[in-house]
Motif scaffolding. Structure first.
Motif, short mmCIF file in Angstrom:
data_model
loop_
_atom_site.label_atom_id
_atom_site.label_comp_id
_atom_site.label_asym_id
_atom_site.label_seq_id
_atom_site.Cartn_x
_atom_site.Cartn_y
_atom_site.Cartn_z
N GLY A 37 0.86 -1.13 0.05
CA GLY A 37 0.20 -0.01 0.05
C GLY A 37 0.82 1.28 -0.02
O GLY A 37 2.07 1.19 0.36
N ALA A 38 0.26 2.35 -0.42
CA ALA A 38 0.84 3.71 -0.52
C ALA A 38 0.87 4.35 1.01
O ALA A 38 -0.17 4.14 2.02
CB ALA A 38 0.18 4.52 -1.41
N ILE A 39 1.72 4.99 1.19
CA ILE A 39 2.04 5.97 2.57
C ILE A 39 1.95 7.31 2.26
O ILE A 39 2.76 7.76 1.47
CB ILE A 39 3.39 5.39 3.14
N ARG A 40 0.99 8.11 2.56
CA ARG A 40 0.80 9.43 2.16
C ARG A 40 1.53 10.10 3.31
O ARG A 40 1.54 9.98 4.35
CB ARG A 40 -0.71 9.86 2.49
N THR A 41 2.59 11.10 2.29
CA THR A 41 3.47 11.92 3.28
C THR A 41 3.25 13.37 3.33
O THR A 41 2.79 13.83 2.12
CB THR A 41 4.94 11.64 2.85
N PRO A 42 3.58 14.21 4.42
CA PRO A 42 4.15 13.79 5.58
C PRO A 42 3.15 12.77 6.15
O PRO A 42 2.02 12.99 6.44
CB PRO A 42 4.11 15.07 6.37
N ALA A 43 3.79 11.80 6.99
CA ALA A 43 3.04 10.61 7.52
C ALA A 43 3.41 10.59 8.86
O ALA A 43 4.78 10.70 9.41
CB ALA A 43 3.29 9.38 6.86
N PHE A 44 2.60 10.22 9.80
CA PHE A 44 2.76 9.75 11.16
C PHE A 44 2.35 8.52 11.54
O PHE A 44 1.51 7.99 11.00
CB PHE A 44 2.12 10.56 12.05
N MET A 45 3.43 7.60 11.98
CA MET A 45 3.23 6.21 12.24
C MET A 45 3.04 5.99 13.59
O MET A 45 3.81 6.12 14.40
CB MET A 45 4.71 5.41 11.69
N PRO A 46 1.88 5.43 13.78
CA PRO A 46 1.64 5.07 15.31
C PRO A 46 2.62 4.01 15.87
O PRO A 46 2.95 2.91 14.81
CB PRO A 46 0.04 4.75 15.23
N VAL A 47 2.77 3.88 16.89
CA VAL A 47 3.73 2.92 17.31
C VAL A 47 3.39 1.80 17.89
O VAL A 47 2.61 1.75 18.99
CB VAL A 47 4.79 3.77 18.43
N GLY A 48 3.63 0.54 17.31
CA GLY A 48 3.06 -0.83 17.71
C GLY A 48 4.29 -1.53 18.34
O GLY A 48 4.58 -2.63 17.53
N THR A 49 4.51 -1.21 19.35
CA THR A 49 5.87 -1.67 20.04
C THR A 49 6.11 -3.34 19.83
O THR A 49 6.90 -3.72 19.30
CB THR A 49 6.05 -1.08 21.36
N ALA A 50 5.05 -3.81 20.31
CA ALA A 50 4.99 -5.40 20.54
C ALA A 50 3.99 -5.99 19.67
O ALA A 50 3.38 -6.87 20.43
CB ALA A 50 5.11 -5.81 22.01
N ALA A 51 3.81 -5.67 18.65
CA ALA A 51 2.90 -6.04 17.35
C ALA A 51 1.49 -5.65 18.09
O ALA A 51 0.57 -6.38 17.72
CB ALA A 51 2.82 -7.76 17.49
N THR A 52 1.34 -4.36 18.65
CA THR A 52 0.07 -3.95 19.12
C THR A 52 0.46 -2.50 19.30
O THR A 52 1.30 -2.15 20.04
CB THR A 52 -0.54 -4.43 20.33
N VAL A 53 -0.79 -1.65 18.76
CA VAL A 53 -0.67 -0.35 19.18
C VAL A 53 -1.47 -0.55 20.44
O VAL A 53 -2.78 -0.51 20.57
CB VAL A 53 -1.35 0.42 18.08
#
Length: 374
Positions: A26-42
Motif C-alpha cells: 500500500g501507499a504511505i501518504r507523506t508527511p506521515a505519522f506512524m503510530p507505534v506498535g511496539t510489541a505487535a500492538t498499538v
C-alpha cells in the motif's frame, strides 16, 4: 531503488514536501505519522481502529519483538503483518535505542551490543547483521540500520565516537540487508548536537544509496531549537528524491516545525502513552481529563472530529473513566489521540498542496491557545 518501493513528491511549499511512498502493501501518504506498535500492538487499540483513524503504516520494535515472542516464532506464524492482522506497511526500528535505554548490563563494542533482557535477565547479542536478520524474519517493509543513539547533552567526543560507529554499522547493515521486492533499508544520521558531525554523517549516508534516510538521536532531552538546528543542518545534505524520517518525534508542534524543514515521516509513543494517562490531544489543545473542571462538562473533546471517541463521549464521562481507572477510558483517549494526529497530518498535506503551510501552522496554534483559555 528496491524493486516495488518508490517515493514521489507531488507538491512543495518552501522546504515542506507532500508525496507518497509506494510499497506492495500500500501507499504511505507523506508527511506521515506512524503510530507505534511496539510489541505487535498499538497499545489499547484494535488495528481496525488504527486504520480507520487514517494510518497508512505502523512501527514495530525489534528489541521488544526479539525478546517476546521472538522473531523466529513470528516468522513461523506467517510474519508480523499476519501475526498482528495489519496487512499494510510496517517499519521496524533496529532495536539499538531500546538496548541503550532499557537493557540491563549492556556492553557495546565494534561487533555490536551484548545485553541482558529487562524482562528476565537472559543474555542476547544484537549486531548489525542480527538486526537485519530479525527485521527480515518479521517481514518489515521498511527496515532501519543498527545505530548507536546517545542522549543529549553529551560531549563532542562521545557524539563523534557514536556517529562514526553508526556509519560503520550502516555499511554492515547495508551488506546484510536481504533484497526482497518492495522492501527498503534506511540509514540513520547521528552526530549529537554538532553541526559538523551531522553534516559528515548525512553526506556519508547519502553516498551509501539507502532507499531513505532518518535523522536519529533527537528528541532525547535537548531543547526544541537544538532539534530544529540539527534538522536545518543535516537535511540539505540528504537526497531530494528520497524520504526523510525524523525518529521519535513528537509533539504536534515539533511535527509541524519539522515538516516545514523538509521531513516526511514521524513516529512517537506520545499519543498512545498520553491516552493511557488521561491526556487528550485535540484541535483545542491538550485536555487533561483528570482535572476536576471536567467532572460536569457535557461537551465532547471535539464536536467536529471524525473520531467517535472524540466526538460522541462527554468530557464528564471521560473524566469519570480516567478517575475510576477504567480500561475503556484508556482505549477511548488513545483512539482520540491517534485520530487527532492523523487529522493533523491530513491537514498538513492539504496545506502543502495549497501552498499555505505557514497559515495552517498559525491557525493550528491559535486553536490551541483559544482552547486552553476556554
Amino acid at each position: 531503488m528496491t524493486q516495488g518501493f518508490s517515493f514521489a513528491i507531488d507538491a512543495t511549499d518552501g522546504f515542506a514536501r507532500k508525496g507518497e511512498i509506494f510499497t506492495p502493501r500500500g501507499a504511505i501518504r507523506t508527511p506521515a505519522f506512524m503510530p507505534v506498535g511496539t510489541a505487535a500492538t498499538v497499545k489499547a487499540m484494535f488495528v481496525e481502529d488504527v486504520r480507520a483513524a487514517g494510518a497508512d503504516i505502523l512501527l514495530g520494535n525489534v528489541y521488544h519483538l526479539m525478546l517476546r515472542p521472538g522473531a523466529e516464532r513470528i516468522a513461523r506464524l506467517g510474519g508480523l503483518h499476519h501475526f498482528m492482522r495489519w496487512p499494510y506497511p510496517i517499519l521496524t526500528d533496529s532495536g539499538g535505542f531500546q538496548v541503550m535505554s532499557l537493557a540491563k548490563l549492556r556492553k557495546l563494542d565494534e561487533q555490536g551490543v551484548t545485553f541482558q533482557s529487562h524482562i528476565d535477565g537472559s543474555r542476547h547479542q544484537l549486531s548489525p547483521e542480527r538486526s537485519m536478520e530479525i527485521q527480515d524474519l518479521l517481514g518489515a517493509d521498511i527496515q532501519m540500520q543498527l545505530d548507536e543513539c546517545v542522549r543529549l547533552p553529551c560531549s563532542e567526543a562521545e557524539a563523534e565516537r557514536a556517529m562514526r560507529l553508526s556509519l560503520r554499522w550502516a555499511e554492515r547493515s547495508r551488506k546484510a540487508f536481504r533484497e526482497r521486492p518492495g522492501r527498503a533499508l534506511f540509514g540513520i544520521v547521528q552526530g549529537g548536537a554538532s553541526k559538523l558531525l551531522r553534516i559528515e554523517s548525512a553526506k556519508a549516508l547519502a553516498d551509501m544509496d539507502f532507499q531513505g534516510i532518518a535523522v536519529g538521536g533527537l528528541a532525547v532531552g535537548e531543547p526544541q531549537q537544538v532539534m530544529l538546528d540539527m534538522l536545518e543542518t543535516a537535511i540539505p545534505h540528504l537526497p531530494l528524491e528520497k524520504p526523510r524520517y525524523l525518529m521519535g518525534v513528537g509533539t504536534p508542534d515539533d511535527i509541524m516545525q519539522a515538516v516545514a524543514r523538509g521531513v516526511d515521516m514521524f513516529d512517537c509513543v506520545m499519543p498512545t502513552r498520553a491516552g493511557r494517562h488521561g491526556l487528550a490531544y485535540t484541535r483545542h489543545g491538550r485536555v487533561t481529563l483528570r482535572n476536576a473542571r471536567h467532572a460536569e462538562d457535557p461537551r465532547p473533546l471535539d464536536e467536529a472530529s471524525s473520531c467517535p471517541a472524540a466526538r460522541d463521549y462527554s468530557r464528564a464521562y471521560l473524566h469519570h473513566l480516567v478517575k475510576a481507572g477504567e480500561i475503556l477510558g484508556m482505549m477511548l483517549l488513545t483512539q482520540a489521540n491517534v485520530a487527532y494526529y492523523q487529522e493533523l497530518m491530513a491537514g498538513i498535506r492539504t496545506a502543502i498542496a495549497a501552498g499555505r503551510l505557514g497559515d495552517f501552522m498559525a491557525e493550528t496554534r491559535e486553536g490551541w491557545i483559544r482552547g486552553e483559555s476556554a
